[in-house]
Design a protein around this motif. Structure first.
Motif, PDB file in Angstrom:
ATOM      1  N   THR A 176      50.842  39.674  49.878  1.00  0.00           N
ATOM      2  CA  THR A 176      51.775  38.660  49.385  1.00  0.00           C
ATOM      3  C   THR A 176      51.448  38.436  47.911  1.00  0.00           C
ATOM      4  N   VAL A 177      52.482  38.571  47.069  1.00  0.00           N
ATOM      5  CA  VAL A 177      52.278  38.463  45.620  1.00  0.00           C
ATOM      6  C   VAL A 177      53.200  37.376  45.060  1.00  0.00           C
ATOM      7  N   VAL A 178      52.637  36.496  44.248  1.00  0.00           N
ATOM      8  CA  VAL A 178      53.452  35.477  43.576  1.00  0.00           C
ATOM      9  C   VAL A 178      53.463  35.794  42.080  1.00  0.00           C
ATOM     10  N   ILE A 179      54.671  35.859  41.500  1.00  0.00           N
ATOM     11  CA  ILE A 179      54.793  36.098  40.051  1.00  0.00           C
ATOM     12  C   ILE A 179      55.349  34.816  39.419  1.00  0.00           C
ATOM     13  N   VAL A 180      54.558  34.188  38.578  1.00  0.00           N
ATOM     14  CA  VAL A 180      54.982  32.945  37.918  1.00  0.00           C
ATOM     15  C   VAL A 180      55.626  33.329  36.581  1.00  0.00           C
ATOM     16  N   GLY A 181      56.870  32.866  36.359  1.00  0.00           N
ATOM     17  CA  GLY A 181      57.618  33.326  35.171  1.00  0.00           C
ATOM     18  C   GLY A 181      58.229  34.693  35.461  1.00  0.00           C
ATOM     19  N   ALA A 182      58.803  34.817  36.666  1.00  0.00           N
ATOM     20  CA  ALA A 182      59.284  36.124  37.146  1.00  0.00           C
ATOM     21  C   ALA A 182      60.495  36.638  36.377  1.00  0.00           C
ATOM     22  N   ASP A 183      61.163  35.750  35.635  1.00  0.00           N
ATOM     23  CA  ASP A 183      62.424  36.160  35.004  1.00  0.00           C
ATOM     24  C   ASP A 183      62.283  36.612  33.558  1.00  0.00           C
ATOM     25  N   GLY A 184      61.059  36.682  33.051  1.00  0.00           N
ATOM     26  CA  GLY A 184      60.866  37.185  31.686  1.00  0.00           C
ATOM     27  C   GLY A 184      60.584  38.686  31.720  1.00  0.00           C
ATOM     28  N   LYS A 185      60.254  39.249  30.548  1.00  0.00           N
ATOM     29  CA  LYS A 185      60.034  40.703  30.457  1.00  0.00           C
ATOM     30  C   LYS A 185      58.903  41.167  31.374  1.00  0.00           C
ATOM     31  N   SER A 186      57.720  40.564  31.171  1.00  0.00           N
ATOM     32  CA  SER A 186      56.578  41.000  31.993  1.00  0.00           C
ATOM     33  C   SER A 186      56.789  40.616  33.445  1.00  0.00           C
ATOM     34  N   ILE A 207      58.550  32.788  40.811  1.00  0.00           N
ATOM     35  CA  ILE A 207      58.748  31.388  40.387  1.00  0.00           C
ATOM     36  C   ILE A 207      59.518  31.435  39.071  1.00  0.00           C
ATOM     37  N   VAL A 208      60.677  30.792  39.038  1.00  0.00           N
ATOM     38  CA  VAL A 208      61.497  30.782  37.810  1.00  0.00           C
ATOM     39  C   VAL A 208      61.954  29.357  37.513  1.00  0.00           C
ATOM     40  N   PRO A 209      62.207  29.056  36.232  1.00  0.00           N
ATOM     41  CA  PRO A 209      62.648  27.689  35.920  1.00  0.00           C
ATOM     42  C   PRO A 209      64.132  27.460  36.183  1.00  0.00           C
ATOM     43  N   ASP A 210      64.901  28.538  36.309  1.00  0.00           N
ATOM     44  CA  ASP A 210      66.355  28.378  36.395  1.00  0.00           C
ATOM     45  C   ASP A 210      66.937  29.521  37.247  1.00  0.00           C
ATOM     46  N   ALA A 211      67.672  29.144  38.300  1.00  0.00           N
ATOM     47  CA  ALA A 211      68.215  30.178  39.194  1.00  0.00           C
ATOM     48  C   ALA A 211      69.467  30.828  38.631  1.00  0.00           C
ATOM     49  N   ALA A 212      70.056  30.201  37.610  1.00  0.00           N
ATOM     50  CA  ALA A 212      71.378  30.655  37.158  1.00  0.00           C
ATOM     51  C   ALA A 212      71.306  31.753  36.103  1.00  0.00           C
ATOM     52  N   THR A 213      70.139  32.026  35.573  1.00  0.00           N
ATOM     53  CA  THR A 213      70.076  33.022  34.500  1.00  0.00           C
ATOM     54  C   THR A 213      70.380  34.414  35.065  1.00  0.00           C
ATOM     55  N   ARG A 214      70.779  35.309  34.133  1.00  0.00           N
ATOM     56  CA  ARG A 214      71.086  36.674  34.575  1.00  0.00           C
ATOM     57  C   ARG A 214      69.862  37.346  35.169  1.00  0.00           C
ATOM     58  N   SER A 215      68.711  37.051  34.596  1.00  0.00           N
ATOM     59  CA  SER A 215      67.506  37.712  35.106  1.00  0.00           C
ATOM     60  C   SER A 215      67.128  37.178  36.493  1.00  0.00           C
ATOM     61  N   SER A 216      67.348  35.895  36.736  1.00  0.00           N
ATOM     62  CA  SER A 216      67.063  35.361  38.081  1.00  0.00           C
ATOM     63  C   SER A 216      68.019  35.984  39.097  1.00  0.00           C
ATOM     64  N   GLN A 217      69.269  36.115  38.680  1.00  0.00           N
ATOM     65  CA  GLN A 217      70.244  36.729  39.605  1.00  0.00           C
ATOM     66  C   GLN A 217      69.877  38.188  39.886  1.00  0.00           C
ATOM     67  N   LEU A 218      69.392  38.865  38.865  1.00  0.00           N
ATOM     68  CA  LEU A 218      68.982  40.263  39.034  1.00  0.00           C
ATOM     69  C   LEU A 218      67.801  40.366  40.013  1.00  0.00           C
ATOM     70  N   LEU A 219      66.874  39.442  39.899  1.00  0.00           N
ATOM     71  CA  LEU A 219      65.721  39.458  40.818  1.00  0.00           C
ATOM     72  C   LEU A 219      66.199  39.433  42.263  1.00  0.00           C
ATOM     73  N   ARG A 220      67.257  38.641  42.501  1.00  0.00           N
ATOM     74  CA  ARG A 220      67.788  38.519  43.867  1.00  0.00           C
ATOM     75  C   ARG A 220      68.612  39.741  44.244  1.00  0.00           C
ATOM     76  N   SER A 221      69.574  40.089  43.353  1.00  0.00           N
ATOM     77  CA  SER A 221      70.526  41.141  43.734  1.00  0.00           C
ATOM     78  C   SER A 221      69.835  42.489  43.913  1.00  0.00           C
ATOM     79  N   GLU A 222      68.790  42.743  43.132  1.00  0.00           N
ATOM     80  CA  GLU A 222      68.082  44.030  43.241  1.00  0.00           C
ATOM     81  C   GLU A 222      66.889  43.948  44.180  1.00  0.00           C
ATOM     82  N   GLN A 223      66.754  42.802  44.824  1.00  0.00           N
ATOM     83  CA  GLN A 223      65.637  42.564  45.751  1.00  0.00           C
ATOM     84  C   GLN A 223      64.290  42.898  45.106  1.00  0.00           C
TER      85      GLN A 223
END
Ligand code: NAP
Length: 340
Positions: A176-186, A207-223
Motif C-alpha cells: 500500500t503506497v500513499v503519495i502526498v501531492g499526487a497531482d504535481g510532476k513528481s 492525496i491532492v488539494p483539489d479534485a477538479a484539476t486536470r491532473s487529479s482527473q487524470l489520476l482517476r481516469s488512468e487509474q
C-alpha cells in the motif's frame, strides 16, 4: 573561489561563476532554468506573482551567489542548454561535443551560473528563459535531451527524476503506497511507477488539494491511483483519518511530493509501524519530521529525497513513455519548445 573558504560548491554561500571552462569542466550555453517547485513557489509568493520581479530576483540571487541557490528554500533546479566547450582533459573521457543539447542533472545550487539576460518567466511551469552560461564539473551529471520527448517536458520530468526512480526501488508487489501531492510532476510520475510496481494486490492512494484539476482527473481516469483523498496535507489528523478509513493497516510506503511546508506529520501518520516515509519535497524540515515521528510514537524509517538514483533519468522518461495519457498531460502543461 568559494565563500566561505573550505566549503564545497553546494554549501558555499558564493561560488566563482566566471564562464570559462577549466581542463576538467564543461562550459554550456544556458537557454532555460527549471526552478524547483518549492523555490519557484517561494519566489512567486514573495514577488506577488509578478513575472518581471521574479526574473529580477533570480538575476539578483545569481549575481550575489554565483549560482541559483534560493536563500529561503535552499533549493535550486536544473538547466537546459547547449555544450559550448569541453575542457581539454575531458575530451577523451566524456561522450559530449560542442553543440550537443543537454539537461543538467545536478542541482543549480552547486552549478556556476552566469546570466546575461532574463528573457521570460513562465508562472505556470517555473521555467525561466535566459541567455547565460553554466559550468558542469567533471562529476556533474547530465542527460542528452531525448529526441522523442518535447524539450520542455523532458526538462520538467528530469528535474524530478529521483522520485519515480526511488518509488520503483522502494515498492514491492502488494504494497500500500500513499503519495502526498499526487497531482504535481513528481507525484504523477510516482503514482504511475507505484501502480506499475504494486500490481493488482497492491494499492496506491493519492492525496491532492483539489479534485477538479486536470491532473487529479487524470489520476482517476488512468487509474494511476486506486483512491484519491482530497485534503490539505498540512492537516495531519484529517489526512491520517481519511487514509486509515481506506487502508486500516496504513501504508508500507509514503512519498511526500508537495511544494509547501508543514506536511511532515501527515506523511508520518499515514505510514505503518516499520514503514518508509520518503520525503522528496524540498520543503521538508528535518526537525519537524524527526520530532513529529517521535511525538506520535511512530517507528518509521524516513528517507531524504536524494535527487539522484542510478538510472533515474531513463526511469523517469520511461515512466512517461509507458503512460501515453500521462505524456499527453505533460505535453499540454509543460510542452512548450524552449527554442526552435
Ligand atoms: P509540483 O509539480 O508543483 O507539485 C507539487 C504538488 O503539491 C502540487 O500538485 C500541489 O497542488 C501539491 N500541494 C501543494 N500544497 C498542498 C497541500 N497543502 N496538500 C496537498 N497537496 C499540496 O512540484 P514537483 O516539481 O513535483 O516537486 C515536488 C517537490 O519536490 C517540491 O518541493 C520540489 O521542490 C521538490 N524537488 C525535490 C527534488 C529532490 O531532489 N529531492 C528535486 C526536484 C524537486 P497545487 O498545484 O494544487 O497547489
Amino acid at each position: 573561489m568559494l565563500v566561505p573558504a573550505g566549503a564545497m560548491p553546494q554549501d558555499a554561500w558564493r561560488i566563482d561563476n566566471t564562464p570559462i571552462a577549466g581542463p576538467t569542466e564543461i562550459l554550456c550555453e544556458v537557454e532555460a532554468l527549471n526552478i524547483d517547485s518549492a523555490s519557484f513557489r517561494q519566489l512567486r509568493d514573495s514577488c506577488g506573482s509578478d513575472a518581471e520581479r521574479i526574473g529580477l530576483r533570480v538575476a539578483e540571487i545569481v549575481e550575489e551567489r554565483g549560482k541559483q541557490h534560493n536563500p529561503v528554500t535552499g533549493s535550486g533546479g536544473m538547466f537546459v542548454g547547449k555544450v559550448r566547450e569541453v575542457g581539454v582533459d575531458l575530451c577523451e573521457r566524456v561522450d559530449l561535443r560542442a553543440g550537443d543539447r543537454i539537461a543538467s542533472l545536478v542541482s543549480l545550487t552547486l552549478t556556476p551560473l552566469w546570466i546575461d539576460a532574463i528573457e521570460s518567466v513562465d508562472l505556470v511551469t517555473g521555467r525561466i528563459g535566459i541567455r547565460g552560461k553554466a559550468i558542469l564539473f567533471e562529476s556533474g551529471l547530465w542527460a542528452r535531451i531525448p529526441e522523442d520527448i518535447d524539450e520542455g517536458v523532458a526538462l520538467a520530468v528530469l528535474d524530478v527524476a529521483g522520485a519515480p526512480a526511488q518509488v520503483r526501488r522502494l515498492c514491492s508487489p502488494g504494497d500500500t503506497v500513499v503519495i502526498v501531492g499526487a497531482d504535481g510532476k513528481s507525484g504523477l510520475l510516482s503514482c504511475a511507477q507505484a501502480q506499475d510496481r504494486v500490481g493488482p494486490q497492491g494499492r496506491v492512494i493519492g492525496i491532492v488539494p483539489d479534485a477538479a484539476t486536470r491532473s487529479s482527473q487524470l489520476l482517476r481516469s488512468e487509474q494511476l491511483v486506486d483512491e484519491l483523498v482530497v485534503a490539505d496535507a498540512r492537516n495531519a489528523l484529517e489526512v491520517a483519518e481519511r487514509v486509515a478509513a481506506l487502508a486500516p493497516q496504513l501504508a508500507d510506503l509514503v512519498v511526500n511530493c508537495v511544494n509547501v511546508p508543514g506536511t511532515e506529520l501527515a506523511s508520518i501518520l499515514c505510514a505503518r509501524d516499520g514503514g518508509i516515509v520518503y520525503f522528496f519535497s524540498m520543503c521538508t524540515s528535518f526537525t519537524a519530521a524527526a520530532l513529529g515521528a517521535e511525538g506520535a510514537g511512530r517507528d518509521v524509517s524516513m528517507m531524504i529525497g536524494n535527487g539522484y538514483t542510478k538510472g533515474h533519468a531513463e526511469i523517469a522518461l520511461q515512466t512517461l513513455r509507458h503512460h501515453p495519457a500521462l505524456q499527453d498531460h505533460f505535453n499540454v502543461t509543460y510542452g512548450t519548445r524552449i527554442r526552435a
